[in-house]
Structure formats: structure tokens, C-alpha cells
Enzyme design. Structure first.
Site, PDB file in Angstrom:
ATOM      1  N   ASN A   7       1.013  -0.969   0.042  1.00 42.51           N
ATOM      2  CA  ASN A   7      -0.053  -0.194  -0.045  1.00 42.51           C
ATOM      3  C   ASN A   7       0.915   1.222  -0.076  1.00 42.51           C
ATOM      4  OD1 ASN A   7      -1.808   2.251   0.560  1.00 42.51           O
ATOM      5  ND2 ASN A   7      -2.671   1.111   2.360  1.00 42.51           N
ATOM      6  N   ARG A  91      -2.621  -2.229  -3.654  1.00 40.51           N
ATOM      7  CA  ARG A  91      -3.779  -1.469  -3.216  1.00 40.51           C
ATOM      8  C   ARG A  91      -3.520  -0.318  -4.229  1.00 40.51           C
ATOM      9  NH1 ARG A  91      -4.924   3.317   0.883  1.00 40.51           N
ATOM     10  NH2 ARG A  91      -7.439   3.489   0.371  1.00 40.51           N
ATOM     11  N   HIS A 180     -13.183   2.729   0.026  1.00 45.23           N
ATOM     12  CA  HIS A 180     -13.213   1.625   1.077  1.00 45.23           C
ATOM     13  C   HIS A 180     -13.731   0.319   0.500  1.00 45.23           C
ATOM     14  CE1 HIS A 180     -13.323   4.862   4.423  1.00 45.23           C
ATOM     15  NE2 HIS A 180     -12.070   4.352   4.298  1.00 45.23           N
ATOM     16  N   GLU A 383      -8.351  -5.277   5.186  1.00 42.47           N
ATOM     17  CA  GLU A 383      -8.247  -4.778   3.903  1.00 42.47           C
ATOM     18  C   GLU A 383      -7.033  -5.367   3.025  1.00 42.47           C
ATOM     19  OE1 GLU A 383      -9.121  -0.741   5.207  1.00 42.47           O
ATOM     20  OE2 GLU A 383      -9.468  -0.470   3.058  1.00 42.47           O
TER      21      GLU A 383
END
Ligand code: AMP
Length: 396
Positions: A7, A91, A180, A383
Site C-alpha cells: 500500500n 492497493r 473503502h 483490507e
């Protein structure tokens, strides 16, 4: 399969190394201050202490290299050889209308992500830098892009269009995208199953309440509406973000002498619970303030909980009812007071709140009574795991 989840921000890089079959985190950490003075890597092997290494990182390639070295470290590493990284899941914040699911990265996909840079100028370029750094250091290792926006691409037009000239949607893609998505997808499925519903035959409202917050209506496993919009500034009040406001306020403040940059900073960094309370964006501090009877804390929490409840009730209308309401993320999983206050507003629609069961933090739990028409639960989000699982599914 062992998957490295990345990420990447403009000067930071978070990572988790996950056994995606066993669904176990093997190691995780963070590179901070990439490209600026004071760079450092914080690395933690699961079950061990954190190790901090201070080192200048000229760019993201250097940061990824440090992460790979840490993973292979003789003493604290979890792999012997770089080839044990079987895939990398990235991500990516914005997939625009182009990406409605996760995808294996190739040159075409990179171009597609770049084409969305305009929509997320702070995030997508950083995500691309991370992908390119990993590709340079791990040639041949399959990489997957997992988008924050993709899950919401199932929203109907009536949910994603704004009441502005349609030509602006056609020309610039101005519409609700929602964010999200990995959390809403994972939590809605888990919450439906938790109460014995099939995700594809359920109506779930997910309240992802953290520093950033968004609410999502998930009907039959698909996002049909969500509170964040064209950007993650919209929707409910957040830690420091305003959430929904009258757009004319921007114009008003501009004419009062603020620059666009100042207004942007005000709405993103100085508003929300911080702005209303005047002292903190952290809900722990706000709850402490409420317990002490501080007026400013009470008002911030009131506006927040009222706003969340209104979204939930609105999404009951959007879906023709609700089977399950799920609370997740930092505030949703831990703030018992927020859950109670939000649910108090929802008794009219058959929510019967179980105050004793609500005394739970950070784990899956039912917090409604047995005779509640609408089931309510706490469901921790993950996540990184969703990114690892999507990567596993696509690479296999
Ligand atoms: P997230 O963005 O999901 O990591 O959530 C971070 C936020 O969760 C923090 O800003 C805190 O406000 C909130 N939080 C974490 N633990 C608690 C707690 N025990 N009680 C209330 N809020 C909490």
C-alpha cells in the site's frame, strides 16, 4: 501462496507478507519518509517485537529493496529467498469506471491506472510508483491491482450521478465512485454469513468508521450505494474531513479571502470531529471528553452519530429493508458509545440493541437482541487480507 501486499503513498509504503491460503500474516511493516530526510523502516515478524531501521531511502525502489531484505533477514526474516514471494498485491485507490474488479497488472493495466490519475492525484501516482518499483525488483513475479473503487462499480446510475449537467459526467467522469471497497466487500460478506444469510440473498449496511469513514448499502453481495463520492471527502463526518457540506460554502469562504488550497486543507485536515470538538480527531479523546461532560466533545459525537444513523436509514429505503448492520474499522470496532448512539436512532426500523453484548472491541460479535428485526454486529475488517485473497484468486 505467499503474497506481498503493498500500500504505497507518496512518501510511505505499508506492507504485509501474507500466507494467503492459511490467511495468516507472516510479517508486516512500514517505510516512512521515502525521498526525504529521516527515512525509516519499521518491520515486525508476526509474534515478535518491532524492529526500526533508520536509513535514508532515496525512492520507492530503495524502500521495496529494504522490505525484501528485511523479509530475508537471517534472524528476523520469514523467507530464505526472494523467489518465495509468489505474487504481489497492490492497493490502488482509484480505478475510475475502467476497473470493476481486481486485475493482473500488465502494461495495458498500468496505462489504465495512469488514466485515472486525474481522479486521485495524491494517491494513484504513488500507487503506480510502488508497482513500478516492485516490477523492477521482482521481474516475472505476478502482480495484481486491487482498487478501492472497484466494488462500487455495481451502483446504479441513480446512485452515482450528481445533479449537475450530465455533460460534466461525460467529459470529466464527475460522479460518485465510492471508496473503502475492499473493506465493504469483505465485511458485508462476513457479516451476512455471521447471521446465516447467503451474501447473494441479503441486505447489509456496512459502517466503515475509522479516521476516514464511509457507509455502504450492499444488496445481494453488490454495492448499490455508498456515502463517499467523487472523492473520499464526501459522506459522513470523519476524523478531520468535513463529509457532506453545502458546496456553496467553498464559494463563500473563497469570497471571504481564503485560497482554494486553504479551503481544501480546511475541509480535509481541520474539519470533522477535530473541527467540531476543537481539540482532537481521535474518538478515544472525544469519548473521554463526553465522559467528562465537555460540551465540545458532546456536539462532535452527536453530529457524527446522527449523520451515520441517517445514512443507514436512507440505505434501508435504497434496499427495501435491511437484514444486517455491521460496524467495522477503528471506531466501528472499538467505540462502544458510537455504536450505541447510532443504534438508538434506529429502533423505529426494528433495531433492538443489546447493551451488554456491545461491550466488545475488535472482534466479531452480535450486538442486537435475539428478537431484533434487524441484526447488528461488530465485524473486524481486513483490507490487506482481501488484497491477498484477490491476488491469490487471480494468480492461480
Ligand atoms: P482506522 O482509520 O480504521 O485505523 O481508525 C482509527 C481511529 O479509530 C482512531 O482515530 C480512533 O479514533 C479510533 N479508535 C481506535 N481505538 C478506539 C477505541 N478504543 N475507542 C474509540 N475509538 C477508537
Amino acid at each position: 501462496m505467499e503474497v506481498l501486499v503493498i500500500n504505497c503513498g507518496s512518501s510511505s509504503l505499508k506492507f504485509q507478507f501474507i500466507d494467503s491460503v492459511k490467511e495468516e500474516v507472516l510479517a508486516k511493516g512500514l517505510c516512512e519518509r521515502i525521498g526525504i530526510d529521516g527515512g525509516r523502516l519499521v518491520y515486525q515478524r508476526e509474534g515478535y517485537d518491532k524492529i526500526t531501521t533508520e536509513k535514508q531511502m532515496a525512492d520507492h525502489t530503495v524502500a521495496v529493496k529494504m522490505v525484501l531484505e528485511a523479509l530475508q533477514d537471517e534472524e528476523n526474516g520469514v523467507i530464505k529467498d526472494i523467489h518465495e514471494v509468489e505474487a504481489v498485491g497492490h492497493r490502488v485507490v482509484h480505478g475510475g469506471e475502467k476497473f470493476s474488479s481486481s486485475i493482473v497488472i500488465d502494461d495495458e493495466v498500468l496505462k489504465g491506472i495512469e488514466a485515472c490519475n486525474d481522479l486521485a492525484p495524491l494517491h494513484n501516482p504513488a500507487n503506480l510508483i510502488g508497482i513500478n518499483a516492485c516490477r523492477a525488483l521482482m521481474p516475472g513475479v505476478p502482480m495484481v491491482a486491487v482498487f478501492d473503487t472497484a466494488f462500487h462499480q455495481t451502483m446504479p446510475q441513480k446512485a452515482y450521478l450528481y445533479g449537475i449537467p450530465y455533460a460534466l459526467y461525460e467529459k470529466y467522469g464527475i460522479r460518485r465512485y465510492g471508496f473503502h471497497g475492499t473493506s465493504h466487500s469483505y465485511v458485508s460478506r462476513k457479516a451476512a454469513e455471521f447471521f446465516g444469510f447467503k451474501p447473494e440473498a441479503s441486505k447489509v449496511v456496512v459502517c466503515h468508521l475509522g479516521n476516514g469513514s464511509s457507509i455502504c448499502a450492499v444488496k445481494n453481495g453488490k454495492s448499490v450505494d455508498t456515502s463517499m463520492g467523487f472523492t473520499p471527502l464526501a459522506g459522513v463526518l470523519m476524523g478531520t474531513r468535513s463529509g457532506d457540506i453545502d458546496p456553496a460554502i467553498v464559494d463563500f469562504l473563497y469570497h471571504k479571502g481564503m485560497t482554494i488550497e486553504e479551503i481544501h486543507s480546511l475541509l480535509n485536515k481541520e474539519s470533522g470531529v477535530l473541527g467540531l470538538s476543537g481539540y482532537s480527531s481521535d474518538f478515544r479523546d472525544i469519548e473521554d471528553g463526553v465522559a467528562e461532560g465537555r460540551e465540545e466533545a458532546i456536539r462532535a459525537l452527536d453530529v457524527f452519530c446522527y449523520g451515520v444513523a441517517k445514512y443507514i436509514a436512507g440505505y434501508a429505503a435504497a434496499m427495501g429493508g435491511v437484514d444486517v448492520i455491521a460496524f467495522t474499522a477503528g471506531v466501528g470496532e472499538n467505540d462502544t458509545g458510537v455504536r450505541e448512539r447510532v443504534c438508538e436512532y434506529l429502533t423505529f426500523m426494528g433495531v433492538k440493541f443489546d447493551a451488554a453484548a456491545n461491550n466488545v472491541r475488535g472482534k466479531a460479535a452480535k450486538i442486537s437482541t435475539d428478537d431484533s428485526t434487524v441484526q447488528v454486529c461488530v465485524m473486524p475488517t481486513n483490507e490487506e487480507l482481501v488484497i491477498a485473497l484477490d491476488t491469490l484468486a487471480l494468480v492461480q
